[in-house]
Design a protein around this motif. Structure first.
Motif, PDB file in Angstrom:
ATOM      1  N   GLY A  88      -2.520  13.704 -31.771  1.00 50.25           N
ATOM      2  CA  GLY A  88      -2.949  14.071 -30.470  1.00 50.25           C
ATOM      3  C   GLY A  88      -3.892  13.106 -30.040  1.00 50.25           C
ATOM      4  N   MET A  91      -2.868   9.692 -28.566  1.00 51.62           N
ATOM      5  CA  MET A  91      -2.291   9.669 -27.388  1.00 51.62           C
ATOM      6  C   MET A  91      -3.421   8.968 -26.214  1.00 51.62           C
ATOM      7  SD  MET A  91       0.103  13.145 -27.293  1.00 51.62           S
ATOM      8  CE  MET A  91       1.208  13.211 -28.383  1.00 51.62           C
ATOM      9  N   VAL A 179       4.316  11.431 -24.722  1.00 46.85           N
ATOM     10  CA  VAL A 179       3.359  12.581 -24.578  1.00 46.85           C
ATOM     11  C   VAL A 179       3.823  13.822 -23.885  1.00 46.85           C
ATOM     12  CG1 VAL A 179       1.190  13.044 -23.119  1.00 46.85           C
ATOM     13  CG2 VAL A 179       1.370  10.890 -24.380  1.00 46.85           C
ATOM     14  N   VAL A 183       4.331  17.605 -25.952  1.00 46.37           N
ATOM     15  CA  VAL A 183       3.653  18.534 -25.589  1.00 46.37           C
ATOM     16  C   VAL A 183       4.511  19.707 -25.442  1.00 46.37           C
ATOM     17  CG1 VAL A 183       2.264  19.740 -23.730  1.00 46.37           C
ATOM     18  CG2 VAL A 183       1.513  17.365 -24.681  1.00 46.37           C
ATOM     19  N   THR A 234      -6.715  23.125 -22.044  1.00 44.79           N
ATOM     20  CA  THR A 234      -6.820  22.125 -21.237  1.00 44.79           C
ATOM     21  C   THR A 234      -7.877  22.304 -20.258  1.00 44.79           C
ATOM     22  OG1 THR A 234      -4.431  21.586 -21.472  1.00 44.79           O
ATOM     23  CG2 THR A 234      -5.631  20.572 -19.438  1.00 44.79           C
ATOM     24  N   PHE A 282      -3.141  19.825 -32.523  1.00 47.96           N
ATOM     25  CA  PHE A 282      -2.457  18.899 -31.520  1.00 47.96           C
ATOM     26  C   PHE A 282      -3.295  18.677 -30.209  1.00 47.96           C
ATOM     27  CE2 PHE A 282       0.517  17.725 -28.174  1.00 47.96           C
ATOM     28  CZ  PHE A 282       0.789  16.344 -28.779  1.00 47.96           C
ATOM     29  N   VAL A 283      -3.648  20.060 -29.676  1.00 47.34           N
ATOM     30  CA  VAL A 283      -4.189  20.089 -28.428  1.00 47.34           C
ATOM     31  C   VAL A 283      -5.628  19.906 -28.660  1.00 47.34           C
ATOM     32  CG1 VAL A 283      -5.043  21.708 -26.647  1.00 47.34           C
ATOM     33  CG2 VAL A 283      -2.618  21.838 -27.503  1.00 47.34           C
ATOM     34  N   LEU A 286      -5.700  16.058 -28.507  1.00 44.41           N
ATOM     35  CA  LEU A 286      -5.121  15.397 -27.195  1.00 44.41           C
ATOM     36  C   LEU A 286      -6.565  15.496 -26.382  1.00 44.41           C
ATOM     37  CD1 LEU A 286      -2.629  14.706 -25.907  1.00 44.41           C
ATOM     38  CD2 LEU A 286      -2.481  17.112 -24.942  1.00 44.41           C
ATOM     39  N   ALA A 290      -8.530  12.238 -25.002  1.00 44.22           N
ATOM     40  CA  ALA A 290      -8.601  12.097 -23.693  1.00 44.22           C
ATOM     41  C   ALA A 290     -10.244  11.562 -23.416  1.00 44.22           C
ATOM     42  CB  ALA A 290      -8.411  13.411 -22.913  1.00 44.22           C
TER      43      ALA A 290
END
Length: 483
Positions: A88, A91, A179, A183, A234, A282-283, A286, A290
Motif C-alpha cells: 500500500g 502506491m 491501484v 483496492v 480514508t 493495506f489501507v 496506502l 499518500a
C-alpha cells in the motif's frame, strides 16, 4: 513455551531466513526474481525436498501443530501484514484528469471480465478437486475471480523503474489502474475470508456477537463491514493529513514505533469487525504512502524504517514459509496449473486490451498495457496463502496460484523489456539523481522497494530518498526486477 520448543522455533527461523537470503541472492545474481529464490529456499526445507530426504528431521523442525507451529505462524502473519502495508505504501501514483477515461475503462474492464471468467470457471469445473476444507463454494468463486483479476503494484513498479519508464504516461496509466483494481479486490477478498470465518468453530468478532451465521447474511455483513472500514479509514487519513505541519514535513513521532502500533492496532480492529487484517494493513500503508505527496520533495513521509525492519527478516521468512507450504510431490497438478494459467492470462490480458482499445489506444499500446497488468506477484502470493490458510482452496489449487503469480510476473518483465528495446515505450528523460553510482535495488527483498542506507539516527524523521538510477549504465534486466 519450554526451552526445547523455543530452541526449535529459533532453529527453524534461522534456517528459513538463511535459506531465503542465500537462494534469493543467488537468483538475483543470475538476474532472476529474488522472490522465486526465497520461495525456493523454503521449498528446500519443506516436504518436497527435506521431507523426502529426512522426514523425521523435517517434522521435528516444522511441526504442523503445537507451540513451535504457533510461533512460526505468528512470524508468518506479521510478515504478511508488513508486506501488505508496504504494498500500500508503494502506491505513489498521482491520478491525472487527462488519464481519467482510459484508467476508468481499463480498470472496469480489467475487473469485470476476469470476474466473469472466474464465475464461469467455477461453474464448469468439478469444485471438489480444488475446494478447501471450509467447503464454501461462494468464497472459492471470489478467490478464483480475484486471482485472475489481481495486479501486483510493487512488481510492476520495480519493472518500470529498472527499465527507466517510471515517469512516463505509460507508467501513470498502469499504476492508476492497478491501484483501483487492488483496492476493490482486497475488499472482495476480505469478504470471502469473512464468509469462511463466520461459520468456523470458535468464531470471534462482531458478526458472531450479533448472531450472524447464515451464508447470505454473512456475505452482506462482511461486504458492508469491509467497504465501511475502507471509507472510514480514508476519512481518518484525510483528517490526519490536515493536522500535519504547514511546511509538509513529517512529525517527529512518525517513526517505526508509531507506525507499527497503528498497523497492529488496525489489524486487531479488523479481526473484531470481521474484516481481513491484510486489508487493514493495506489501507494503513496506502494512507502512509499518500503522505509522501505532501511537501516539496514528495517523499518525506516514506516509511523507510519499517521497510528495513521488514525486508531484513519478516518478509524473507514469509516467502520462505510460502515455499515451506508447497508440496510439489503430492500437490502439483500440471493440467490444473496449465489450464488455470491459460484462462487467467487470457481473461486478464483480453479485458485490459479491450478496455484500452475502447479508450482509443492503438493495438500495440493496448497489448503492452495488457501484458504489464497481467503481473500478479506478491499480492497473488498473499491471496493464495490467506485463502489456503482459511481453508477456501486446497493444496493443489494453492500450488497453482503460487506458480501463476510467479510466472505472470516473469512474463510481464520479459515483455516490457522488449517493448522498450523496440521503442514502443519511451524511456524517462535524464534525472539529476542519475549521478548515483550504485543501485540499491540489486539486493532488495522481494515485492518491495529497495531498502535505504542506514540513518545515523534511527529515531529521526524520515527523509526524502533519491529515485533509483534509471540511466542506461545502471539499468538491469527486467527479469531481475520481478519480485
Amino acid at each position: 513455551m519450554s526451552q526445547a520448543d523455543l530452541f526449535r522455533v529459533l532453529a527453524a527461523l534461522a534456517l528459513l531466513l538463511a535459506a531465503a537470503h542465500l537462494v534469493g541472492r543467488l537468483f538475483a545474481r543470475f538476474r532472476q526474481p529474488p522472490v522465486v529464490g526465497e520461495i525456493l529456499g523454503g521449498l528446500l526445507l519443506g516436504p518436497t525436498v527435506l521431507g523426502r530426504m529426512a522426514p523425521e528431521a523435517q517434522a521435528w523442525l516444522f511441526p504442523s501443530s503445537g507451540p513451535v507451529a504457533s510461533g512460526l505462524a505468528l512470524i508468518h502473519q506479521i510478515g504478511m501484514l508488513l508486506l501488505m502495508y508496504m504494498a500500500g505504501a508503494e502506491m505513489r501514483t498521482v491520478f491525472s484528469r487527462r488519464d481519467g477515461r482510459p484508467v476508468t475503462l481499463i480498470a472496469v474492464a480489467g475487473m469485470a471480465m476476469p470476474f466473469a471468467a472466474g464465475l464461469l470457471l467455477v461453474g464448469v469445473i468439478d469444485t471438489r478437486a480444488v475446494i478447501g476444507p471450509a467447503g464454501n463454494e461462494a468464497a472459492l468463486t471470489l478467490v478464483v475471480a480475484c486471482a485472475i483479476a489481481v495486479t501486483s503494484i510493487p512488481v510492476i513498479s520495480r519493472i518500470m523503474l529498472d527499465l527507466g519508464i517510471m515517469r512516463g504516461a505509460f507508467a501513470r496509466i498502469v499504476l492508476s489502474v492497478a491501484v483501483l483494481e487492488d483496492v476493490v479486490l482486497n475488499v472482495v477478498l476480505s469478504v470471502a475470508l469473512g464468509m469462511v470465518a463466520t461459520g468456523a468453530a470458535g468464531e470471534f468478532g462482531l458478526a458472531a456477537w450479533l448472531g450472524i451465521h447464515s451464508a447470505n447474511a454473512s456475505a452482506v455483513y462482511h461486504a458492508l463491514a469491509s467497504t465501511g472500514f475502507f471509507v472510514l479509514m480514508t476519512g481518518a487519513g484525510a483528517v490526519v493529513r490536515r493536522l500535519r505541519p504547514a511546511d509538509g514535513r513529517p512529525a517527529p513521532s512518525e517513526g517505526i514505533a508509531v507506525r507499527m502500533t497503528v498497523l497492529l492496532g488496525v489489524a486487531g480492529g479488523c479481526l473484531v469487525l470481521g474484516v481481513a487484517p491484510m486489508l487493514g494493513a493495506f489501507v494503513v500503508g496506502l494512507l502512509a504512502g499518500a503522505r509522501r505527496r505532501a511537501g516539496t520533495g514528495g517523499d518525506e513521509g516514506r516509511p523507510r524504517h519499517v521497510q528495513r525492519f521488514a525486508s531484513g527478516f519478516f518478509i524473507p521468512v514469509y516467502f520462505a514459509t510460502v515455499g515451506l507450504k508447497l508440496d510439489l510431490v503430492h500437490s502439483f497438478d500440471p493440467l490444473l496449473t496449465a489450464g488455470f494459467l491459460g484462462v487467467a492470462c487470457a481473461a486478464k490480458a483480453a479485458s485490459v486490451y479491450a478496455g484500452a482499445r475502447m479508450a482509443g489506444r492503438s493495438a500495440t499500446a493496448s497489448l503492452d498495457l495488457a501484458l504489464a497488468l497481467n503481473a500478479r506477484g506478491g499480492p497473488g502470493i498473499v491471496l493464495a496463502v490467506v485463502s489456503f490458510d482459511a481453508g477456501i482452496v486446497n493444496a493443489s489449487l494453492f500450488t497453482t496460484l503460487i506458480l501463476t503469480a510467479v510466472l505472470t510476473s516473469q512474463a510481464a518483465g520479459w515483455w516490457l523489456e522488449r517493448a522498450v528495446r523496440a521503442g514502443r515505450i519511451d524511456t524517462d528523460p535524464p534525472h539529476p539523481d542519475d549521478a548515483a553510482t550504485a543501485d540499491p535495488a540489486d539486493c532488495a527483498a522481494p515485492d518491495q522497494a529497495a531498502p535505504d542506507p542506514p540513518d545515523s539516527d534511527e529515531g529521526a524523521p524520515d527523509q526524502a530518498a533519491p529515485d533509483p538510477p534509471d540511466s542506461a549504465p545502471h539499468r538491469r534486466k527486467a527479469g531481475a526486477a520481478v519480485d
